[in-house]
Each structure stands twice: as C-alpha cells, then as structure tokens.
Design a protein around this motif. Structure first.
Motif, PDB file in Angstrom:
ATOM      1  N   LYS A 112       0.698  -1.087   0.221  1.00 48.83           N
ATOM      2  CA  LYS A 112       0.216   0.358   0.295  1.00 48.83           C
ATOM      3  C   LYS A 112       1.253   1.496   0.112  1.00 48.83           C
ATOM      4  N   VAL A 113       0.564   2.017  -1.185  1.00 48.77           N
ATOM      5  CA  VAL A 113       1.317   3.345  -0.597  1.00 48.77           C
ATOM      6  C   VAL A 113       0.603   4.552  -0.728  1.00 48.77           C
ATOM      7  N   GLY A 114       0.829   5.339   0.470  1.00 47.87           N
ATOM      8  CA  GLY A 114      -0.083   6.855   0.272  1.00 47.87           C
ATOM      9  C   GLY A 114       0.510   7.806   0.266  1.00 47.87           C
ATOM     10  N   ALA A 115       0.064   9.319   0.191  1.00 45.99           N
ATOM     11  CA  ALA A 115       0.992  10.600   0.162  1.00 45.99           C
ATOM     12  C   ALA A 115      -0.361  11.484   0.902  1.00 45.99           C
ATOM     13  N   SER A 116       0.461  12.488   1.187  1.00 47.02           N
ATOM     14  CA  SER A 116      -0.408  13.243   1.588  1.00 47.02           C
ATOM     15  C   SER A 116       0.317  15.322   2.056  1.00 47.02           C
ATOM     16  N   GLN A 117       0.295  16.309   1.971  1.00 49.74           N
ATOM     17  CA  GLN A 117       0.978  17.227   2.667  1.00 49.74           C
ATOM     18  C   GLN A 117      -0.395  18.490   3.236  1.00 49.74           C
ATOM     19  N   LYS A 118      -0.223  18.899   3.540  1.00 46.32           N
ATOM     20  CA  LYS A 118      -0.774  20.206   4.064  1.00 46.32           C
ATOM     21  C   LYS A 118       0.189  21.031   4.988  1.00 46.32           C
ATOM     22  N   THR A 119      -0.619  22.212   4.905  1.00 48.65           N
ATOM     23  CA  THR A 119       0.319  23.788   4.696  1.00 48.65           C
ATOM     24  C   THR A 119       0.780  24.140   6.583  1.00 48.65           C
ATOM     25  N   VAL A 167       4.057  13.815   3.253  1.00 47.56           N
ATOM     26  CA  VAL A 167       4.676  12.751   3.966  1.00 47.56           C
ATOM     27  C   VAL A 167       3.714  11.185   2.709  1.00 47.56           C
ATOM     28  N   ALA A 168       4.693  10.366   3.081  1.00 43.02           N
ATOM     29  CA  ALA A 168       4.151   9.231   1.894  1.00 43.02           C
ATOM     30  C   ALA A 168       4.746   7.893   2.880  1.00 43.02           C
ATOM     31  N   ALA A 169       3.947   6.757   2.820  1.00 39.61           N
ATOM     32  CA  ALA A 169       4.375   6.068   3.301  1.00 39.61           C
ATOM     33  C   ALA A 169       3.648   4.753   2.246  1.00 39.61           C
ATOM     34  N   ASN A 189       7.530  -8.163   6.188  1.00 42.94           N
ATOM     35  CA  ASN A 189       8.077  -8.392   8.098  1.00 42.94           C
ATOM     36  C   ASN A 189       6.762  -7.516   8.502  1.00 42.94           C
ATOM     37  N   GLY A 190       6.416  -6.900   8.008  1.00 41.18           N
ATOM     38  CA  GLY A 190       5.068  -5.699   8.401  1.00 41.18           C
ATOM     39  C   GLY A 190       6.207  -4.569   8.981  1.00 41.18           C
ATOM     40  N   LYS A 191       6.644  -4.605   8.721  1.00 39.66           N
ATOM     41  CA  LYS A 191       6.756  -2.800   9.058  1.00 39.66           C
ATOM     42  C   LYS A 191       6.436  -2.102   7.969  1.00 39.66           C
ATOM     43  N   VAL A 192       6.150  -0.980   8.061  1.00 39.50           N
ATOM     44  CA  VAL A 192       5.858   0.270   6.755  1.00 39.50           C
ATOM     45  C   VAL A 192       6.906   1.255   7.379  1.00 39.50           C
ATOM     46  N   ALA A 193       7.588   2.182   6.202  1.00 45.98           N
ATOM     47  CA  ALA A 193       8.096   3.311   5.816  1.00 45.98           C
ATOM     48  C   ALA A 193       6.990   4.342   5.475  1.00 45.98           C
ATOM     49  N   ILE A 194       7.717   5.376   6.475  1.00 47.18           N
ATOM     50  CA  ILE A 194       7.023   6.005   6.314  1.00 47.18           C
ATOM     51  C   ILE A 194       8.361   7.633   6.070  1.00 47.18           C
ATOM     52  N   LEU A 195       8.410   8.366   5.196  1.00 47.56           N
ATOM     53  CA  LEU A 195       8.886   9.855   4.410  1.00 47.56           C
ATOM     54  C   LEU A 195       8.233  10.593   4.527  1.00 47.56           C
ATOM     55  N   VAL A 196       9.202  11.685   5.664  1.00 45.48           N
ATOM     56  CA  VAL A 196       8.711  13.279   6.105  1.00 45.48           C
ATOM     57  C   VAL A 196       9.697  13.876   5.332  1.00 45.48           C
ATOM     58  N   SER A 197       8.496  15.139   5.048  1.00 46.33           N
ATOM     59  CA  SER A 197       9.699  16.573   4.329  1.00 46.33           C
ATOM     60  C   SER A 197       9.019  17.614   4.830  1.00 46.33           C
ATOM     61  N   VAL A 198       9.861  18.772   4.939  1.00 49.12           N
ATOM     62  CA  VAL A 198       9.001  19.994   5.837  1.00 49.12           C
ATOM     63  C   VAL A 198      10.100  20.768   5.422  1.00 49.12           C
ATOM     64  N   GLU A 199       9.113  21.831   4.364  1.00 51.20           N
ATOM     65  CA  GLU A 199       9.290  23.109   3.787  1.00 51.20           C
ATOM     66  C   GLU A 199       9.675  23.563   5.159  1.00 51.20           C
TER      67      GLU A 199
END
Length: 111
Positions: free
Chosen positions: A26-33, A88-90, A96-106
């Motif tokens: 599963k892949v998901g992404a979002s952004q928020k101000t 953020v993208a997950a 092994n059931g682990k999820v990678a979460i990538l976060v970037s902040v401007e």
C-alpha cells in the motif's frame, strides 16, 4: 527538483516490479500547510511567481498564534512569501509487516 507526485509514481512503479502476485503493498501520500493562520485561515497568502525574486510577499499585521520570531535577527515576522508545507508518504507493509514513512518539511530562515 522532483515533485512528490513524481516520486510517488516512481516508487509505485518500482513496487510493481518487485512484488509477486501473492503479495501487495500500500502506498499513500498527503500534504498539509504549516503556515500560521490569520482569522482562522491561510487564505491570506498571495501566490508569487518563482521568477519574482524581489517581492517581500504578503504583509500580516498579526497571526492568530501571536508573535512569530524569525531567524534573520528580527524580533518578529510580518511578511509571508511562500506557502510552507509538510509532506508525508507511507509505503508498506514489507514481508515483515513494517511500514516506511517518508516526511519532508519546508522551512526557511533557520540560521
């Protein structure tokens, strides 16, 4: 500079190439101000074209959260030039059931 949507598409295509028919990711992404609000909204920001390097931006008399200190030596901030976002993208789960979460902040003015 790659945009988040381009990166998401690249990641998705790579996952398709490596995943077997029995597994799925599963892949998901979002952004928020993360701009401070004025009267409960961030609609006060007037977009500035990237080629306009001289505009100070939008003047704000007072933010809802009160005074905002900045890193340029000034005691408070009244100008907003750019929209600031957190993205953020997950991706996962892996076998092994682990999820990678990538976060970037401007952010800017941190010095």
């Amino acid at each position: 500079m790659l945009k988040l949507t381009q990166v998401s598409v690249c990641i998705f295509l790579c996952l398709i190439a490596v995943c077997s028919a029995q597994s799925y990711w599963k892949v998901g992404a979002s952004q928020k101000t993360i701009l401070p609000t004025v009267n409960g909204t961030t609609d006060y920001v007037v977009p500035i074209p990237p080629e306009d390097c001289c505009s100070a931006g939008t003047f704000v008399q007072e933010f809802d959260v009160g005074e905002i200190a900045v890193g340029n030596g000034g005691s408070s901030c009244h100008w907003v030039r750019d929209e600031l976002n957190v993205r953020v993208a997950a991706i996962g789960p892996d076998p092994n059931g682990k999820v990678a979460i990538l976060v970037s902040v401007e952010v800017y003015m941190l010095f």
